[in-house]
Scaffold this active site. Sequence first.
Site, short mmCIF file in Angstrom:
data_model
loop_
_atom_site.label_atom_id
_atom_site.label_comp_id
_atom_site.label_asym_id
_atom_site.label_seq_id
_atom_site.Cartn_x
_atom_site.Cartn_y
_atom_site.Cartn_z
CB CYS A 1 53.80 38.84 27.24
SG CYS A 1 54.35 40.17 26.52
CG HIS B 1 49.19 40.25 28.66
ND1 HIS B 1 50.04 40.01 29.50
CD2 HIS B 1 49.96 41.02 27.45
CE1 HIS B 1 51.21 40.33 29.29
NE2 HIS B 1 51.30 41.17 28.07
CD GLU C 1 47.92 38.21 31.68
OE1 GLU C 1 48.93 38.89 31.60
OE2 GLU C 1 47.56 37.30 30.75
#
Length: 227
Positions: free
Chosen positions: A87, A196, A198
């Site tokens: 991002c 994302h 994560e």
Amino acid sequence: MSARVGVVTFPGSLDDVDAARAIRLAGATPVSLWHDDSALRGVNAVVLPGGFSYGDYLRCGAIARFSAVMETVADAASAGLPVLGICNGFQILCESHLLPGALTRNRHMHFRNRPQAMRVENVDTAWTADFTAEQRVVVPVKNGEGCYVADEKTLDTLEAENRVVFRYVDGNPNGSQRDIAGVTNAAGNVVGLMPHPEHAVEALTGPSTDGLGVFTSVLAHLGATTR
């Protein structure tokens, strides 16, 4: 000894702790790196996390690219160090010219925060080795300036050289050209993506565990290159 993966914190980073957790779940040791310190502390790879570095003033990532750590990251990336930008980290990589193109305001002018399906287009990078070609993965997307743009020549080059790493499917959340969600450099060690991974590493918090493959991939890559 487990691999050491650095996570850079810039003023305005939001997802550095999440990235560190994903790295730990993948089996590596996360190492905190500060934007104003050029030392990489002996890490084997680096993650530039999501957030709003320097409040996204000027352009997203435009100020962060001048941080002391980025000069070292750029030199290390040129020497083969795996670097991942997520991002805002992707925006910083583009502003630093470690990746081509730019991220601009979403075409619909709205912030998007939702689970997003992507197709893995390239499994030959340091960050995608644990996926299968054309695998469909679902991870969250959350951005207001995630529209990937580049001139037609650059886009054609990315396609011809198989440097589009992830592509949006089941809808394009930001209007990115050619549904591009992530790209790599020519060497395959630097990857940037807007969604994302994560935030998709544990079943409890969902929407999947598909994102963990990004982090286990770099460990597989590091293991292969150090044998």
